[in-house]
Design a protein around this motif. Structure first.
Motif, mmCIF file in Angstrom:
data_model
loop_
_atom_site.group_PDB
_atom_site.id
_atom_site.type_symbol
_atom_site.label_atom_id
_atom_site.label_comp_id
_atom_site.label_asym_id
_atom_site.label_seq_id
_atom_site.Cartn_x
_atom_site.Cartn_y
_atom_site.Cartn_z
ATOM 1 N N ALA A 125 0.815 -1.218 0.000
ATOM 2 C CA ALA A 125 0.000 0.000 0.000
ATOM 3 C C ALA A 125 0.843 1.258 0.000
ATOM 4 O O ALA A 125 0.348 2.342 -0.289
ATOM 5 N N SER A 126 2.150 1.128 0.322
ATOM 6 C CA SER A 126 2.958 2.338 0.424
ATOM 7 C C SER A 126 3.416 2.837 -0.937
ATOM 8 O O SER A 126 3.936 3.941 -1.057
ATOM 9 N N GLU A 127 3.241 2.038 -1.991
ATOM 10 C CA GLU A 127 3.622 2.491 -3.322
ATOM 11 C C GLU A 127 2.744 3.670 -3.750
ATOM 12 O O GLU A 127 1.527 3.619 -3.591
ATOM 13 N N PRO A 128 3.336 4.723 -4.327
ATOM 14 C CA PRO A 128 2.504 5.832 -4.815
ATOM 15 C C PRO A 128 1.516 5.364 -5.881
ATOM 16 O O PRO A 128 0.372 5.829 -5.924
ATOM 17 N N ALA A 129 1.974 4.426 -6.719
ATOM 18 C CA ALA A 129 1.090 3.942 -7.786
ATOM 19 C C ALA A 129 -0.162 3.323 -7.204
ATOM 20 O O ALA A 129 -1.239 3.387 -7.796
ATOM 21 N N PHE A 130 -0.026 2.733 -6.012
ATOM 22 C CA PHE A 130 -1.183 2.085 -5.417
ATOM 23 C C PHE A 130 -2.271 3.109 -5.068
ATOM 24 O O PHE A 130 -3.454 2.850 -5.223
ATOM 25 N N VAL A 131 -1.817 4.278 -4.601
ATOM 26 C CA VAL A 131 -2.778 5.325 -4.244
ATOM 27 C C VAL A 131 -3.568 5.762 -5.479
ATOM 28 O O VAL A 131 -4.803 5.835 -5.465
ATOM 29 N N VAL A 132 -2.825 6.022 -6.589
ATOM 30 C CA VAL A 132 -3.498 6.436 -7.824
ATOM 31 C C VAL A 132 -4.472 5.348 -8.283
ATOM 32 O O VAL A 132 -5.628 5.625 -8.659
ATOM 33 N N ALA A 133 -4.007 4.089 -8.223
ATOM 34 C CA ALA A 133 -4.851 2.983 -8.675
ATOM 35 C C ALA A 133 -6.109 2.890 -7.828
ATOM 36 O O ALA A 133 -7.214 2.683 -8.354
ATOM 37 N N SER A 134 -5.980 3.080 -6.505
ATOM 38 C CA SER A 134 -7.157 3.000 -5.632
ATOM 39 C C SER A 134 -8.155 4.096 -5.978
ATOM 40 O O SER A 134 -9.364 3.863 -5.999
ATOM 41 N N VAL A 135 -7.618 5.297 -6.253
ATOM 42 C CA VAL A 135 -8.514 6.401 -6.608
ATOM 43 C C VAL A 135 -9.322 6.040 -7.847
ATOM 44 O O VAL A 135 -10.538 6.252 -7.916
ATOM 45 N N LEU A 136 -8.643 5.435 -8.847
ATOM 46 C CA LEU A 136 -9.341 5.064 -10.076
ATOM 47 C C LEU A 136 -10.423 4.028 -9.806
ATOM 48 O O LEU A 136 -11.534 4.107 -10.333
ATOM 49 N N VAL A 137 -10.094 3.031 -8.961
ATOM 50 C CA VAL A 137 -11.071 1.978 -8.674
ATOM 51 C C VAL A 137 -12.280 2.565 -7.948
ATOM 52 O O VAL A 137 -13.438 2.271 -8.285
ATOM 53 N N PHE A 138 -12.022 3.426 -6.974
ATOM 54 C CA PHE A 138 -13.150 3.972 -6.227
ATOM 55 C C PHE A 138 -13.961 4.949 -7.076
ATOM 56 O O PHE A 138 -15.161 5.113 -6.855
#
Lengths: 117, 489
Positions: free
Chosen positions: B193-206
Motif C-alpha cells: 500500500a505504500s507504493e505511490p502507484a497504489f494510491v493512484v490505482a485506488s482512486v481510479l477503482v473507487f
C-alpha cells in the motif's frame, strides 16, 4: 521460467531484458492518450476509440505484470476476460450510437443536449 | 466441491435461456409466457439464495456465499421482480419483449455475482454484467430521442469510468501479485500500500464505484439517464444497480481497510479516524447528500427530482459505510430495504402519471391528490418516508444510520446529515403542494387499473408497516450481515 523472445531482431534486446518498467510506461502512455481522446474529442465514435485505448492499457499492464511477476497466469486470464468485455461493450455502444445517428444524423456529443443535468 | 451456493446464478441463467427460447418460439404472439418465466426465475433465485448454507468458505475460489452476499442477492432479485411488474404498467403499458426480460435477468445475475465476489476478476466481470445490460435498458424506447440520448450518455460515461477502474485494477493486481480479495489484504499488510502507484490505482477503482452508486463528483449522469429511461428502468437502476455497487464497494473495503495504515488527524476530529479510505468516503458522503439535495431543489420534472433524491440517498448510504462498524452495516442494509420500497413505489407512481398524463412535469400533477385520494396518499406516504419523517420506514432507516454514526462519536457528520434532511423536506413537500394545493391546468382523470393499485399497495404498505412495527425484527435480521463482513461469525 525464462521468457522466450517472440521476435528476435538482430541486435535488439530480448523482451525479458527490457524489463517490466518500459511496459508500464507504454501502458501509462496508452491510458493517457485514451483519456485525452475521451476528454478532448466530441465525436461519440472517437470517444469509444479512446475508451478502447484505456482498456488496452490495462491489458498491457495485466500481461506485463503477470510475465514479470509471480507468473500465476491470472493476469493473462484477466486480460482475456477484458478483451471479451471490451468487445461486448463496444458492440452495445456502437448500437446505441447508430440509434442516435438514425434519429438526428450526427453523433457529436455536443449536439446531444436536450437533456441537461 | 459444493455448488449449492451457485444455485441462484444457475436459476437466473436458466431463466435467461428460457426467456430467449420461449420468446423466439412464441414469435411475440404469447408475450405472457416469457414474462411469467422471467418472474418465476427471479422468485426461484431469491428462494434458492435464502436456502444457501452460509459459511465463510469460497465457492470455486472466486465467490463467497456468506450472509452478506445472500441478503444482497435476495434484494436484487426482488427489485428485478418488481421492475418487470412495473414495466407492465409503466409508460407504454405494454408487455415487455424477450429482450427486455433477458437484459433485466442478466443485470440481476451480475448483481448477485457482484455481491458475492471474492476475486477482482469476478468483481470486474460482474460489474460489467450489471453495466452493459443497463446501457441498453435505458435506451429501450428506440423511437424516443430522449431515451437515445440518455443511453448514449450512460454508455459513454459508464465505459470511461469502468475503463479507468480497470486500469486501476490492473495496477493493484500487479502490485499485489494476486487477484483474490483475501490475498489483496495480505499483500497490503506486507507494504504494497505504500507504493505511490497504489494510491493512484485506488482512486481510479473507487471512482468506478462512485459512478455506479452515483456519488459526487461522479453523479452528473443520473438525472439525465433516469429522465430518459422508462420509469420502471430508472427505478431498477436507482435501487438495484446502486445496491449492487454498494455491495461490491463493501467487499473491496472489507478486504483492504484492515491493512491500510491509518493517518494522523490533521483535521482535528472533524472526520472519522482511520485510513484515507474512510476519510474519502466521509467527505464523499457529505458532498453527495448535499449536492443531491441542493440539485433536487430546482427540479420541475418528477423523474429528474427522484434522480437527484436518489443521489442524496447514496450520500446517506455512504455515511453508513464510512462509519464502518457492524451496527452501521446493519443500518446500511436496513436503509437499502427501506429505499427499495420507497423508491420503487415513487418510480411506479411516476410511471403511472407519465402514462396517463403524457408528462412528468410537477405542474401537471396539480390537484391530482384530490381527484385520486388513494394515489395521492400513497405518494404522500412515500415522499414523507423518503424525507425520513416518522412514523414511516424511512425514519427508522435514517434513525439507525444516524444512531450508528453518533455511536462512533461523529457528531459533525450526523449534524450535516440532519440539515440535509431538512433541505430534502422542502422539495418533497413541494411535490405534495402541487398534488393537493395547486389548481390543475386541465381536469384529467387517471385510469388506474387494479394491477396498478395492487402493485402500489404492495410497495407502500411495507413503508407504513415497518415504520410502525416489526422494524426491530428487520434490524435483527439485518444484523446478520455484520459478522460476514467483519469476521467472527
Amino acid at each position: 521460467m525464462s521468457p522466450v523472445p517472440l521476435l528476435a531482431l538482430p541486435g535488439a534486446p530480448s523482451l525479458a531484458a527490457v524489463g517490466l518498467g518500459p511496459y508500464l510506461v507504454v501502458g501509462a502512455a496508452l491510458f493517457s492518450a485514451g483519456l485525452v481522446t475521451v476528454l478532448a474529442r466530441r465525436n461519440a465514435v472517437a470517444i469509444l476509440i479512446g475508451i478502447e485505448l484505456m482498456l488496452n492499457a490495462a491489458n498491457l499492464n495485466l500481461v506485463a505484470f503477470d510475465r514479470f511477476g509471480p507468473g500465476l497466469v491470472r493476469g493473462q486470464v484477466f486480460a482475456l476476460f477484458v478483451l471479451v468485455i471490451a468487445a461486448a461493450e463496444a458492440a452495445v455502444a456502437l448500437a446505441i450510437v447508430l440509434n442516435v445517428f438514425d434519429s438526428r444524423d450526427r453523433v457529436d456529443v455536443d449536439q446531444v443536449r436536450s437533456l441537461k443535468g | 466441491m459444493d455448488l449449492g451456493p451457485l444455485l441462484p446464478a444457475v436459476l437466473l441463467t436458466l431463466g435467461i435461456l428460457g426467456v430467449i427460447v420461449t420468446d423466439l418460439l412464441g414469435r411475440g404472439r404469447r408475450p405472457a409466457v416469457p414474462v411469467t418465466l422471467a418472474l418465476a426465475a427471479l422468485a426461484a433465485a431469491a428462494v434458492a439464495a435464502l436456502g444457501i448454507p452460509t459459511g465463510d468458505g469460497l465457492v470455486l475460489g472466486v465467490l463467497r456465499a456468506d450472509a452478506f452476499g445472500v441478503v444482497f442477492a435476495v434484494f436484487c432479485c426482488g427489485v428485478g421482480f418488481v421492475s418487470i411488474l412495473a414495466t407492465l404498467r409503466g409508460e407504454a403499458l405494454r408487455t415487455p419483449g424477450g429482450e427486455f426480460l433477458t437484459l433485466v435477468l442478466s443485470a440481476v445475475l451480475g448483481m448477485v455475482m457482484l455481491a458475492m465476489s471474492a476475486d477482482l476478476v469476478m468483481l470486474y466481470l460482474a460489474f460489467e454484467l450489471v453495466s452493459i445490460p443497463s446501457y441498453v435498458l435505458v435506451g429501450m424506447r428506440r423511437a424516443d430521442p430522449r431515451a437515445n440520448e440518455a443511453s448514449l450518455k450512460y454508455v459513454l460515461f459508464g465505459a470511461v469510468s469502468s475503463g479507468a477502474m480497470l486500469y486501476g485494477l490492473s495496477w493493484i493486481v500487479g502490485l499485489c501479485g494476486t487477484t483474490s480479495l483475501d490475498g489483496l489484504g495480505a499483500a497490503l499488510a506486507n507494504g504494497a500500500a505504500s507504493e505511490p502507484a497504489f494510491v493512484v490505482a485506488s482512486v481510479l477503482v473507487f471512482a468506478g464505484f462512485a459512478f455506479k452508486i452515483s456519488a459526487v463528483p461522479f453523479h452528473f449522469w443520473a438525472p439525465d439517464v433516469y429522465a430518459g429511461a422508462p420509469a420502471a428502468v430508472a427505478g431498477f437502476l436507482a435501487v438495484a444497480s446502486k445496491a449492487a455497487g454498494f455491495a461490491g464497494l463493501v467487499r473491496v473495503v472489507a478486504a483492504t481497510l484492515p491493512s491500510v495504515p491509518a493517518l494522523g488527524d490533521p483535521l482535528g476530529g472533524l472526520l472519522p479516524e482511520g485510513g484515507p479510505l474512510i476519510r474519502a468516503m466521509a467527505v464523499g458522503a457529505l458532498l453527495t447528500m448535499t449536492f443531491g439535495n441542493l440539485g433536487a431543489l430546482r427540479q420541475r420534472e418528477i423523474k429528474r427530482l427522484l434522480a437527484w433524491s436518489s443521489i442524496a440517498h447514496a450520500g446517506y448510504l455512504l455515511l453508513a459505510l464510512c462509519v464502518w462498524s457492524p451496527d452501521a452495516m446493519a443500518a446500511l442494509v436496513l436503509y437499502l430495504v427501506a429505499y427499495l420500497f420507497m423508491n420503487l413505489a415513487a418510480f411506479l407512481i411516476a410511471g403511472i402519471v407519465i402514462r396517463e398524463l403524457g408528462t412528468g412535469d410537477l405542474a401537471a400533477l396539480g390537484g391530482l391528490g384530490r381527484r385520486h385520494p388513494g394515489l395521492g396518499l400513497a405518494l404522500a406516504v412515500v415522499l414523507f418516508s423518503l424525507t425520513g419523517l416518522p412514523p414511516f420506514f424511512g425514519f427508522v432507516a435514517k434513525y439507525s444510520v444516524f444512531y450508528a454514526v453518533l455511536a462512533k462519536g461523529y457528531v459533525w457528520l450526523a449534524v450535516i446529515g440532519l440539515v440535509n434532511g431538512v433541505i430534502s423536506l422542502y422539495y418533497y413537500a413541494r411535490v405534495l403542494s402541487f398534488l393537493y394545493l395547486a389548481e390543475p391546468a386541465e381536469e384529467r382523470t387517471l385510469r388506474l387499473g387494479w394491477p396498478d393499485r395492487g402493485l402500489l399497495a404492495a410497495l407502500v404498505l411495507p413503508v407504513v408497516v415497518f415504520g410502525v412495527a416489526f422494524w426491530g425484527d428487520l434490524l435483527e435480521w439485518a444484523r446478520r450481515v455484520g459478522p460476514a463482513v467483519f469476521g467472527g461469525g
